[in-house]
Scaffold this motif. Structure first.
Motif, PDB file in Angstrom:
ATOM      1  N   LYS A 102      37.529  62.094  51.238  1.00 16.53           N
ATOM      2  CA  LYS A 102      38.764  62.870  51.233  1.00 16.53           C
ATOM      3  C   LYS A 102      39.913  62.021  51.767  1.00 16.53           C
ATOM      4  CE  LYS A 102      36.866  66.692  49.923  1.00 16.53           C
ATOM      5  NZ  LYS A 102      37.107  67.195  48.591  1.00 16.53           N
ATOM      6  N   LEU A 103      39.534  61.110  52.636  1.00 16.14           N
ATOM      7  CA  LEU A 103      40.529  60.269  53.285  1.00 16.14           C
ATOM      8  C   LEU A 103      40.046  58.832  53.213  1.00 16.14           C
ATOM      9  CD1 LEU A 103      43.042  59.998  55.169  1.00 16.14           C
ATOM     10  CD2 LEU A 103      41.497  60.390  57.088  1.00 16.14           C
ATOM     11  N   LEU A 104      40.931  57.936  52.810  1.00 19.94           N
ATOM     12  CA  LEU A 104      40.545  56.530  52.686  1.00 19.94           C
ATOM     13  C   LEU A 104      41.395  55.698  53.641  1.00 19.94           C
ATOM     14  CD1 LEU A 104      38.932  54.353  51.112  1.00 19.94           C
ATOM     15  CD2 LEU A 104      40.760  54.350  49.416  1.00 19.94           C
ATOM     16  N   LEU A 105      40.734  54.933  54.501  1.00 19.52           N
ATOM     17  CA  LEU A 105      41.446  54.097  55.467  1.00 19.52           C
ATOM     18  C   LEU A 105      41.272  52.634  55.087  1.00 19.52           C
ATOM     19  CD1 LEU A 105      40.228  55.814  58.787  1.00 19.52           C
ATOM     20  CD2 LEU A 105      42.235  56.375  57.398  1.00 19.52           C
ATOM     21  N   LEU A 106      42.375  51.921  54.877  1.00 25.33           N
ATOM     22  CA  LEU A 106      42.313  50.513  54.488  1.00 25.33           C
ATOM     23  C   LEU A 106      42.970  49.666  55.569  1.00 25.33           C
ATOM     24  CD1 LEU A 106      43.602  51.012  50.820  1.00 25.33           C
ATOM     25  CD2 LEU A 106      41.228  50.987  51.593  1.00 25.33           C
ATOM     26  N   ASP A 107      42.198  48.737  56.137  1.00 25.82           N
ATOM     27  CA  ASP A 107      42.735  47.918  57.221  1.00 25.82           C
ATOM     28  C   ASP A 107      43.082  46.521  56.707  1.00 25.82           C
ATOM     29  OD1 ASP A 107      43.526  47.010  59.645  1.00 25.82           O
ATOM     30  OD2 ASP A 107      41.601  47.247  60.654  1.00 25.82           O
ATOM     31  N   GLU A 108      44.348  46.224  56.634  1.00 26.39           N
ATOM     32  CA  GLU A 108      44.819  44.884  56.250  1.00 26.39           C
ATOM     33  C   GLU A 108      44.181  44.331  54.976  1.00 26.39           C
ATOM     34  OE1 GLU A 108      47.226  43.377  57.609  1.00 26.39           O
ATOM     35  OE2 GLU A 108      47.348  43.859  59.742  1.00 26.39           O
ATOM     36  N   PRO A 109      44.281  45.044  53.859  1.00 23.30           N
ATOM     37  CA  PRO A 109      43.669  44.493  52.647  1.00 23.30           C
ATOM     38  C   PRO A 109      44.347  43.213  52.175  1.00 23.30           C
ATOM     39  CG  PRO A 109      44.918  46.494  52.147  1.00 23.30           C
ATOM     40  CD  PRO A 109      44.910  46.339  53.622  1.00 23.30           C
ATOM     41  N   ALA A 110      45.532  42.897  52.709  1.00 19.39           N
ATOM     42  CA  ALA A 110      46.254  41.722  52.237  1.00 19.39           C
ATOM     43  C   ALA A 110      45.746  40.422  52.857  1.00 19.39           C
ATOM     44  CB  ALA A 110      47.746  41.872  52.530  1.00 19.39           C
ATOM     45  N   SER A 111      45.046  40.523  53.992  1.00 23.41           N
ATOM     46  CA  SER A 111      44.708  39.271  54.672  1.00 23.41           C
ATOM     47  C   SER A 111      43.621  38.530  53.912  1.00 23.41           C
ATOM     48  CB  SER A 111      44.291  39.538  56.120  1.00 23.41           C
ATOM     49  OG  SER A 111      43.217  40.416  56.160  1.00 23.41           O
ATOM     50  N   GLY A 112      43.864  37.270  53.655  1.00 25.76           N
ATOM     51  CA  GLY A 112      42.886  36.424  52.992  1.00 25.76           C
ATOM     52  C   GLY A 112      42.746  36.685  51.504  1.00 25.76           C
ATOM     53  N   VAL A 113      43.656  37.438  50.906  1.00 27.18           N
ATOM     54  CA  VAL A 113      43.573  37.745  49.482  1.00 27.18           C
ATOM     55  C   VAL A 113      44.790  37.145  48.786  1.00 27.18           C
ATOM     56  CG1 VAL A 113      43.459  39.612  47.789  1.00 27.18           C
ATOM     57  CG2 VAL A 113      42.400  39.892  50.025  1.00 27.18           C
ATOM     58  N   ASP A 114      44.561  36.483  47.638  1.00 25.72           N
ATOM     59  CA  ASP A 114      45.711  35.889  46.951  1.00 25.72           C
ATOM     60  C   ASP A 114      46.521  36.975  46.237  1.00 25.72           C
ATOM     61  OD1 ASP A 114      44.378  36.533  44.599  1.00 25.72           O
ATOM     62  OD2 ASP A 114      43.408  34.572  44.509  1.00 25.72           O
ATOM     63  N   ILE A 115      47.688  36.615  45.745  1.00 28.34           N
ATOM     64  CA  ILE A 115      48.622  37.612  45.217  1.00 28.34           C
ATOM     65  C   ILE A 115      48.034  38.358  44.032  1.00 28.34           C
ATOM     66  CG2 ILE A 115      50.874  37.908  44.119  1.00 28.34           C
ATOM     67  CD1 ILE A 115      52.002  35.947  45.960  1.00 28.34           C
ATOM     68  N   LYS A 116      47.325  37.625  43.158  1.00 28.67           N
ATOM     69  CA  LYS A 116      46.734  38.258  41.981  1.00 28.67           C
ATOM     70  C   LYS A 116      45.689  39.281  42.417  1.00 28.67           C
ATOM     71  CE  LYS A 116      44.152  36.948  38.030  1.00 28.67           C
ATOM     72  NZ  LYS A 116      43.133  35.931  37.778  1.00 28.67           N
ATOM     73  N   GLY A 117      44.830  38.871  43.348  1.00 30.97           N
ATOM     74  CA  GLY A 117      43.790  39.765  43.850  1.00 30.97           C
ATOM     75  C   GLY A 117      44.393  40.987  44.518  1.00 30.97           C
ATOM     76  N   LEU A 118      45.499  40.761  45.213  1.00 28.62           N
ATOM     77  CA  LEU A 118      46.120  41.842  45.964  1.00 28.62           C
ATOM     78  C   LEU A 118      46.718  42.889  45.037  1.00 28.62           C
ATOM     79  CD1 LEU A 118      46.543  42.656  48.841  1.00 28.62           C
ATOM     80  CD2 LEU A 118      48.757  41.516  48.794  1.00 28.62           C
ATOM     81  N   SER A 119      47.405  42.446  43.976  1.00 27.19           N
ATOM     82  CA  SER A 119      48.009  43.453  43.104  1.00 27.19           C
ATOM     83  C   SER A 119      46.924  44.212  42.348  1.00 27.19           C
ATOM     84  CB  SER A 119      49.034  42.826  42.147  1.00 27.19           C
ATOM     85  OG  SER A 119      48.404  41.907  41.324  1.00 27.19           O
ATOM     86  N   LEU A 120      45.802  43.528  42.036  1.00 26.02           N
ATOM     87  CA  LEU A 120      44.660  44.224  41.434  1.00 26.02           C
ATOM     88  C   LEU A 120      44.150  45.291  42.398  1.00 26.02           C
ATOM     89  CD1 LEU A 120      42.433  44.517  39.255  1.00 26.02           C
ATOM     90  CD2 LEU A 120      41.194  42.666  40.386  1.00 26.02           C
ATOM     91  N   PHE A 121      44.070  44.925  43.664  1.00 26.00           N
ATOM     92  CA  PHE A 121      43.573  45.852  44.685  1.00 26.00           C
ATOM     93  C   PHE A 121      44.478  47.079  44.805  1.00 26.00           C
ATOM     94  CE2 PHE A 121      43.175  47.392  49.051  1.00 26.00           C
ATOM     95  CZ  PHE A 121      41.799  47.494  49.186  1.00 26.00           C
ATOM     96  N   TYR A 122      45.778  46.846  44.901  1.00 26.91           N
ATOM     97  CA  TYR A 122      46.724  47.961  45.027  1.00 26.91           C
ATOM     98  C   TYR A 122      46.662  48.856  43.790  1.00 26.91           C
ATOM     99  CZ  TYR A 122      49.008  45.749  49.072  1.00 26.91           C
ATOM    100  OH  TYR A 122      49.279  45.219  50.303  1.00 26.91           O
ATOM    101  N   GLN A 123      46.523  48.210  42.609  1.00 21.82           N
ATOM    102  CA  GLN A 123      46.446  48.960  41.364  1.00 21.82           C
ATOM    103  C   GLN A 123      45.244  49.905  41.376  1.00 21.82           C
ATOM    104  OE1 GLN A 123      49.032  48.006  39.043  1.00 21.82           O
ATOM    105  NE2 GLN A 123      48.524  50.142  38.582  1.00 21.82           N
ATOM    106  N   ILE A 124      44.095  49.375  41.834  1.00 27.90           N
ATOM    107  CA  ILE A 124      42.869  50.174  41.892  1.00 27.90           C
ATOM    108  C   ILE A 124      43.061  51.355  42.847  1.00 27.90           C
ATOM    109  CG2 ILE A 124      40.468  50.184  42.650  1.00 27.90           C
ATOM    110  CD1 ILE A 124      40.268  47.280  41.693  1.00 27.90           C
ATOM    111  N   VAL A 125      43.650  51.079  44.013  1.00 27.75           N
ATOM    112  CA  VAL A 125      43.862  52.143  45.003  1.00 27.75           C
ATOM    113  C   VAL A 125      44.773  53.226  44.423  1.00 27.75           C
ATOM    114  CG1 VAL A 125      44.884  52.705  47.237  1.00 27.75           C
ATOM    115  CG2 VAL A 125      43.463  50.666  47.000  1.00 27.75           C
ATOM    116  N   ASP A 126      45.802  52.790  43.701  1.00 28.61           N
ATOM    117  CA  ASP A 126      46.743  53.723  43.099  1.00 28.61           C
ATOM    118  C   ASP A 126      46.031  54.634  42.089  1.00 28.61           C
ATOM    119  OD1 ASP A 126      49.452  54.545  43.074  1.00 28.61           O
ATOM    120  OD2 ASP A 126      49.635  53.716  41.051  1.00 28.61           O
TER     121      ASP A 126
END
Lengths: 261, 282
Positions: free
Chosen positions: A160-184
């Protein structure tokens, strides 16, 4: 600033966490509606991770944390959690399959993984473009890959609730936008509430509904544009918030000191 | 004891010199029970970097014996177990409470506990009586002790079956484990108590000085060759049993201490696995 909590939300009221004489969090008030993504930003030591761990129920606190969620009347709902870093030894023979099975199944993974279970793991990972990682050791994953595997675990079963702690650390820009897209996508499909703690102010602002600036207490909150145009914020925290480039790698050796005997 | 008679006849039928002796038959059975047990426990000890911790547990046996002597126990097993369990729980609590390096804390505890044990046992030059505990004697194992090892093996396997997944998750990230509703404190504490029990009960077999190697070496060797939990556990068990049997039989012909001979073979396995690993893991 909205402070109402309608039929479905997680609400934090007057939250204070002390370590000795130090208040790590001081009278924090915030709420997250279902289907909403809230970004929590703030300088190092602002209490961001402490906030997540307190919501998880790991840390003693004063104040109130209320879960008002359909179907689970005020009881603590299932919370998905994606940690910032792992504390394991990089050379450990733990495969991605091992980690997923140990989280979603009671069948002991050391005794071997059945075909059925292996298929289930594949299904879980394929939703997060991670099915090709099945047989890799955790130590062999890149920051972005590890993040997606951890997200797959957090989303099984759907919380019901998803907690994400610093998903940006150690992830390159391409990986990060993929990650945000999935979360969205997840939040749209499943109507879950997401709290995303991050340093990455620039990247995150186009994906979150609201931003909360935290520095022991809530300094400002609102739509990303509002918060970012807040003079108070930019003056006080500007340099600290924009400082993303020097973050440590997610699985670097310096991070593996916790949990040692 | 009908089962043990069957075992004696089975081994006695083998065409080797050592199979004539009851003590060798007992020792072989003990090795077959204890080595897989140590291998399985060792996989998690090595994953969690607890090698130094289990070494401290092993050395605490010395102080356990000393306390037993002071309190007038005929058999020091009970005080040994009590001390090791208390120590295991205390270290676990300390680990969560202190920010000091666990390494240093363990070093201090080990120094204190070993010194205390030696001081008590060496009063009036009596330490020589206890040297057998240092190197152990697997050949002195009795059928009753073997029955106990069987019970312990069943307990450990049961625990591993129920708690195995929770232990993996806890070792990877304890917050993640707690978010999956795992009681990580219970998992860590129960595992350390189990370790304390197994190490102390087996101390007469392998001895204080080398008992830790039996835990660490098979898992360490297996890590060089494997990339998932299943093969990791399987190879640790295979390496442990093989070096156990080989070490025991060779020690008979060499006339050497069995425990140390077993450890020597396990070390050999580690060396071979380290070399092989370079090719296998590519």
């Amino acid at each position: 600033m909205r402070n109402t909590c309608e039929h479905c939300c997680t609400k934090v009221e007057g939250l204070t966490v002390r370590l000795g004489d130090n208040a790590i969090l001081d009278n924090v008030n915030l709420h997250v509606d279902c289907g909403e993504v809230v970004g929590v930003v703030g300088p190092n030591g602002a209490g961001k991770t402490t906030l997540l761990r307190t919501i998880l129920g790991e840390i003693r606190y004063q104040g109130k944390i209320v879960f008002r969620i359909a179907g689970s009347a005020s009881r603590k709902p299932k919370i998905g959690y994606v940690p910032q870093k792992l504390q394991f030894d990089l050379s450990s023979p733990i495969s991605v399959t091992d980690l997923v099975v140990s989280a979603i199944s009671r069948y002991p993974v050391w005794a071997g993984v059945s075909k059925d279970l292996s298929e289930r793991v594949k299904d879980v990972l394929s939703l997060f473009s991670a099915e090709h990682l099945l047989k890799r050791r955790l130590g062999e994953l890149s920051g972005g890959e590890l993040q997606r595997v951890l997200l797959a675990i957090a989303m099984t079963p759907v919380p019901k609730l998803l907690l994400l702690d610093e998903p940006a650390s150690g992830v390159d820009i391409k990986g990060l936008s993929l990650f945000y897209q999935i979360v969205d996508d997840l939040r749209k499909k499943n109507d879950i509430a997401v709290i995303l703690v991050t340093h990455d102010l620039a990247g995150v602002s186009s994906y979150v509904d609201r931003l909360i600036l935290l520095n022991r207490s809530v300094i400002a909150q609102g739509e990303p544009k509002e918060v970012l145009s807040n003079e108070k914020l930019v003056k006080a925290f500007g340099p600290a918030l924009w400082n993303v480039s020097c973050l440590p790698n997610l699985t670097s050796k310096e991070n593996n000191k916790n949990g040692d005997y | 004891m009908a089962i043990i008679e069957v075992w004696y006849r089975l081994i006695g039928a083998l065409p080797f010199g050592w199979t004539h002796y009851v003590f060798m038959k007992n020792a072989l059975l003990a090795v077959l029970l204890v080595t897989p047990l140590f291998a399985i426990l060792g996989t998690m000890v090595v994953n969690n970097r607890m090698a130094f911790f289990t070494d401290v547990l092993g050395h605490s046996a010395l102080t356990g014996i000393a306390i037993g002597v002071l309190l007038g126990f005929h058999d020091p097993t009970l005080p040994m177990i009590c001390l090791a369990v208390v120590l295991a729980i205390a270290i676990n609590l300390l680990k969560n409470a202190t920010r000091a390096s666990v390494d240093t804390v363990l070093g201090v505890i080990m120094a204190f506990i070993v010194a205390l044990g030696i001081v008590i046992l060496s009063r009036q030059g009596g330490f020589v009586k206890y040297t057998s505990y240092l190197i152990g004697d697997i050949l002195a194992v009795t059928p009753q002790q073997i029955a106990w090892f069987f019970v312990i093996a069943v307990v450990v396997l049961g625990y591993w079956y129920v708690a195995g997944n929770a232990m993996i998750l806890t070792s990877v990230n304890s917050s993640l484990a707690r978010s999956r509703r795992i009681n990580t404190f219970l998992i860590e504490t129960s595992f350390t108590i189990l370790l304390a029990l197994v190490v102390i009960v087996s101390i007469r077999l392998a001895g204080i000085l080398i008992i830790n190697s039996l835990l660490i070496l098979p898992a360490a060797a297996s890590r060089n060759l494997t990339r998932n939990s299943h093969t990791y556990t399987a190879w640790a068990v295979i390496i442990s049993i093989l070096s156990g049997i080989t070490g025991l039989i060779v020690s008979y012909y060499w006339g050497t201490a069995s425990g140390a001979t077993i450890v020597l073979f396990a070390s050999g396995c580690y060396g071979v696995s380290a070399l092989l690993g370079r090719y296998v893991m590519k």
